[in-house]
Scaffold this active site. Structure first.
Site, PDB file in Angstrom:
ATOM      1  N   GLY A 150       0.927   0.961   4.777  1.00 43.60           N
ATOM      2  CA  GLY A 150       1.518   0.383   3.576  1.00 43.60           C
ATOM      3  C   GLY A 150       1.414   1.329   2.396  1.00 43.60           C
ATOM      4  O   GLY A 150       0.696   2.329   2.419  1.00 43.60           O
ATOM      5  N   CYS A 151       2.157   1.022   1.342  1.00 44.75           N
ATOM      6  CA  CYS A 151       2.235   1.909   0.181  1.00 44.75           C
ATOM      7  C   CYS A 151       0.933   1.921  -0.599  1.00 44.75           C
ATOM      8  O   CYS A 151       0.379   2.970  -0.902  1.00 44.75           O
ATOM      9  CB  CYS A 151       3.405   1.502  -0.713  1.00 44.75           C
ATOM     10  SG  CYS A 151       3.455  -0.254  -1.137  1.00 44.75           S
ATOM     11  N   TYR A 152       0.439   0.728  -0.944  1.00 43.09           N
ATOM     12  CA  TYR A 152      -0.843   0.666  -1.653  1.00 43.09           C
ATOM     13  C   TYR A 152      -1.929   1.317  -0.803  1.00 43.09           C
ATOM     14  O   TYR A 152      -2.816   2.003  -1.306  1.00 43.09           O
ATOM     15  CB  TYR A 152      -1.237  -0.787  -1.897  1.00 43.09           C
ATOM     16  CG  TYR A 152      -0.597  -1.432  -3.102  1.00 43.09           C
ATOM     17  CD1 TYR A 152      -0.724  -0.878  -4.365  1.00 43.09           C
ATOM     18  CD2 TYR A 152       0.087  -2.640  -2.989  1.00 43.09           C
ATOM     19  CE1 TYR A 152      -0.174  -1.499  -5.481  1.00 43.09           C
ATOM     20  CE2 TYR A 152       0.642  -3.271  -4.097  1.00 43.09           C
ATOM     21  CZ  TYR A 152       0.510  -2.695  -5.345  1.00 43.09           C
ATOM     22  OH  TYR A 152       1.044  -3.324  -6.444  1.00 43.09           O
ATOM     23  N   THR A 153      -1.834   1.044   0.491  1.00 46.75           N
ATOM     24  CA  THR A 153      -2.869   1.488   1.404  1.00 46.75           C
ATOM     25  C   THR A 153      -2.932   3.006   1.479  1.00 46.75           C
ATOM     26  O   THR A 153      -4.012   3.599   1.393  1.00 46.75           O
ATOM     27  CB  THR A 153      -2.565   0.931   2.815  1.00 46.75           C
ATOM     28  OG1 THR A 153      -1.932  -0.320   2.678  1.00 46.75           O
ATOM     29  CG2 THR A 153      -3.810   0.809   3.599  1.00 46.75           C
ATOM     30  N   CYS A 155      -2.036   5.172  -0.593  1.00 45.74           N
ATOM     31  CA  CYS A 155      -2.554   5.738  -1.841  1.00 45.74           C
ATOM     32  C   CYS A 155      -4.055   5.478  -1.974  1.00 45.74           C
ATOM     33  O   CYS A 155      -4.828   6.379  -2.286  1.00 45.74           O
ATOM     34  CB  CYS A 155      -1.799   5.115  -3.017  1.00 45.74           C
ATOM     35  SG  CYS A 155      -2.036   5.986  -4.566  1.00 45.74           S
TER      36      CYS A 155
END
Lengths: 352, 352, 352, 352
Positions: A150-153, A155
């Protein structure tokens, strides 16, 4: 020429896949899947692709697509792929799944945080968590199924990974305060995502309950070889693209009670990322800005040690649609097909 | 490998040149000129270029650069190039000038609208007005000096050009109401361009006096083989990139008093742009949006005929930093060196 | 204390009515009508009103409300009020209608542009077009029904009105190029109004077909005592609030062929607006900016005469939710009840 | 009528003072001080005030102003007031200082964090820290000098205050991750604050070194009667107004090892803020959004208890120019003159 199919090609992540793959010299997109726009020309759904993509949107029949494609990207809602994936499909085609279905190894954790039953848990173990910088050696031409992070992940993990891995911070103190542009919320017509609701506004959401939390915890747990329980707070920011993660953790003190120096921390980051093309550890005193990575596959990382509190503040920035989704998916695809990892990803960040 | 120098590499247009040329397979940038940042690393001025560009900024010594480069891009204030250009320089190197110095053939008009003396008028006649879609045949390996068109100008001209050329509209009725993102205002620290002054705000400026007016009039005059006097009103819009020109003109009626049909107008647009890679005439009923061309070298054009008023409303959209500046400059460079015109410009628009 | 009911209180215009009336010392809101949120607390729909408004949303039963209120504001879709208005209701309560139902005197024109049948044309003649600066003397305690002008319309008309009225411009040449913030599109969940679709983007829409066109034409026709046919082009701008209308018209020349001077035009504007509280004719050379009127009931007007083309460029700016909707509605209400016209409207524009 | 002078009236905070005081029924502004715009009409500097403020800007002669005004607001750079304040001035006029000069009681701390010498430390002890909700009883008609709190500070302190005061959290674990709109950066022409640099971008700055840190620590230290050392990280967000503070702290466990319940924490917030007009503790599950307080003097607070980590996540939102600067200054002025605390501050938040 690799034949690629995209299921969910008309969401923002799917559209970014189209943008990137269109310029990938070894790939041909053979299937623009979109449940909502079947038989509509893709360029009518995304007018930016007018005269660039001539195809029409097609159904999301994974079975049929498996016969035509070498690789399938699923940029679909949680549960979709898990609901239809079969051994037969996997025997024919490689899959890079941009949903969460195969990211979390513990089915119970998945089912608890996502609130749905996992309908093909038998593939979870096989799926490789496609954070290339960490799991590169498991993503090979022999791999069949990649769970794209995932994107948040992406980062959050990359920003803290070297320090957790080397045991330099107390993992129990890790707090991730993340801020995201609005494209992360998708293209669905929801009132909360209207321009007038998001613009000139900022808020936290999913506090202490966001689904990316266990994904971060699991991966950092592997790194530190320990249980990691964090606070993760996402925020919605009035911008299209970009995630900035500001992370706090207490540094472990040395036997003499002193904190590690900037140079010591820096050396650890360089150890893990010094040769990574897509991870840029910024120079001392420079804080990442989301605009510096916009449109590119880079993650920018900076950090500051606070002698007063004994904490380190780590900051990471990426483009949620590129390194946080489509770019990373292509990076994984490159590895799956033995191509240079950065093929098609030589995207120079666009500023302003 | 074409050796390119950029004078004014740290303005927004210069930075866009760097972004585009970095990925141009036949070009090597040998000089990052920047008066304000001499000896500073370019990537410190534009952190997005960290680890992509390692060079430091250099002075704007055109003389010295002429010995090292095959082509020089000048993204400099009005009057700069005119003040230092010499026959000797031109004998050594090709120049693509992104300023207005050689765009206007009539020195008096230039001096009136720009309020400065032109210090090398002897080169004006030689300079080719680099609107490739119109003047392509004059931009050849034999050409030494290209006057790269302005951003508003490119959009305004291309949107109306076929109809003026074919005499379908009354050129005396042409009104161009243009809207621009804020990057067109440059990177100079001016209060009027602060975030809080521009954001959530919109205004016209330079009403009846903007410097791009005579440039549009001159070029459309060549097209229509007549004097063209227009109203041109630029507006500042709270977005980074993009120009939208909404143009109004009375259609000439046929002998029977009727207006030309959609199909007739469309045929004229197709005649001029049907084979142009970078001009996309949209389908009937579709109005261009600046976001659909962002980051790319496209110009999107749409039009509506208003039977009630007998006017046509033409709309054109482009990215002011690409087709309106750096992209067009590279397009010109490609022509100057006999390369495929779209080399390095296969930029897919970025949405969202 | 005037008892006010609002039908459509949870749209953006309705919410602005709530904001303004909450601080109006002579008004008490007795009914927050909202079909979508019946029985939900108003402050849950608009959290900014938490602890300011304690009421819950109610149905849109105009009949019942007519017994409880002195004035009803209808901020409802086209056709709603026309479908239920009766003589009985009008005999009990004054109505300020923010929809288009009673703005256009010619039913055929209404039905053509809006594409719906008008179900109570018998009230059209009685309805006063509530552009206070022009029709003030018809809006009195004896008036029962006010058709509150549209946002684009208010801006477009007021900007050109004095010149049309005095016959200084050729009405047949009038072109209105208008730009609007996104709140004008309402709070409905539509993909086209998502943050990521609107942000960093600009487009025209409803070209040659927008419904506000005949409303502008009719009112300017009354002013000039002539038929007025215009081009009106609305644009969507990435900001929440604000309309900017840029208007072009050919000035009538004097017998000696000269154009009217700045001072002459200025005098005409001052004749009509010199004593108007809410219309500010800016000083020479100053172009209006939407931010300067944000949150207030002002319309700012500027103009430039172009000697080259013989045209005047007029510019008007207002806040579409205030002078373009709710503020003007309250201004009308004040007149209806014999209150000072600016009561509750002493809103100082908010900058930045 | 209270005669008010503003030194620094042309900065954003000064302009907001003008906006608020213009509608304050008991105040007359007698002095618009602005070093940069002396003798220029105020409404030329802020065109939104055209026809509302007729005065011209004047010098910043505090001495002279002290003879004419009852209260002076200094919205000036750090060190300005400290450099010119005298006993004579204070004997004539009350001062509400929006700078940091008298906020911090320990001169050494001030001089260290601000890097300047304090030139009138003799007044520090007298100055009251004007956080009305906490120090209300010290702000009376007898008070001469109020140190108006900073924007980040007001938000950060009020959000955590009740829990620190009641000893419910471990103050040593407090982390404040704050996000601010760009108006906090002021109206100075700096490249970093240009629209194109801020828009579509987000970054942290002043990490572990921002000047508001010791101010928060001092005030929370008084509340908790202990030393408080925090991490405070400000971020720049692409919006004009608004601060959102997300704060993390470990809850102290009860003797039985359990965490306090939502209701217990809620009761503590209600104890301190239940009767406060300008502090709104939101309902369970509701996270504050900056837009909900825009243009108003409210602070919105929400919180979530995370059983997994034992931490509480507290969130506070305010408008940095109102409750974070000018609104709070007026609130203080009201107290200084024995007026109702909310006089002139009945500002309804503006949405959207």
């Amino acid at each position: 020429m690799i034949k690629a199919g995209i299921i969910g090609a008309t969401g923002y992540a799917g559209a970014e896949l189209v943008r990137i793959l269109t310029n990938h010299k070894d790939v041909q997109i053979v299937w623009y899947g979109s449940k909502s726009y079947i038989d509509k020309r893709y360029s009518e759904v995304y007018q930016n692709m007018f005269r660039i993509v001539e195809d029409v949107c097609r159904d999301d029949r994974l079975q049929e697509l498996a016969d035509q494609a070498d690789v399938i990207f699923t940029a679909t809602p949680q549960g979709f792929l898990a609901g239809i994936l079969t051994e037969e499909i996997l025997s024919k085609v490689k899959i890079v799944d941009l949903s969460a279905d195969y990211r979390i190894k513990d089915v119970a954790v998945y089912e608890k945080w996502y609130g749905i039953e996992h309908r093909s848990p038998q593939f979870i173990q096989e799926a490789v968590y496609g954070l290339c910088e960490i799991n590169r050696d498991q993503i090979t031409p022999a791999t069949r199924l990649v769970a794209n992070p995932g994107c948040y992940t992406t980062c959050s993990i990359l920003t803290a990974y070297p320090l957790v891995k080397e045991g330099l911070i107390d993992a129990g103190t890790l707090i991730v305060d993340a801020k995201s542009g609005t494209s992360g919320a998708g293209r669905g017509a929801k009132m909360a995502n209207l321009f007038c609701e998001v613009n000139e506004n900022m808020k936290a959401y999913g506090v202490a309950s966001h689904r990316h939390t266990p994904e971060i915890e699991e991966q950092l747990g592997y790194a530190g070889n320990c249980d990691v329980t964090i606070n993760f707070t996402p925020h919605l920011v009035p911008m299209n693209r970009g995630i900035l993660a500001t992370e706090y953790a207490s540094l472990k003190r040395k036997p003499d009670g002193s904190l590690p120096s900037y140079e010591e921390i820096r050396a650890v980051y360089d150890k893990y990322y010094g040769k990574e093309k897509f991870v840029r550890v910024l120079e001392k005193g420079v804080c990442p800005e989301t605009k510096w990575v916009e449109g590119s596959n880079y993650v920018d990382i900076g950090f500051v040690i606070d002698e007063r509190t004994g904490r380190i503040i780590m900051m990471g920035a990426l483009d949620n649609l590129v390194k946080g989704a489509a770019g990373q998916a292509v990076q994984n695809m490159n590895l799956l097909f033995g191509l240079p990892e950065s093929e098609g990803l030589e995207l120079v960040p666009c500023f302003p």
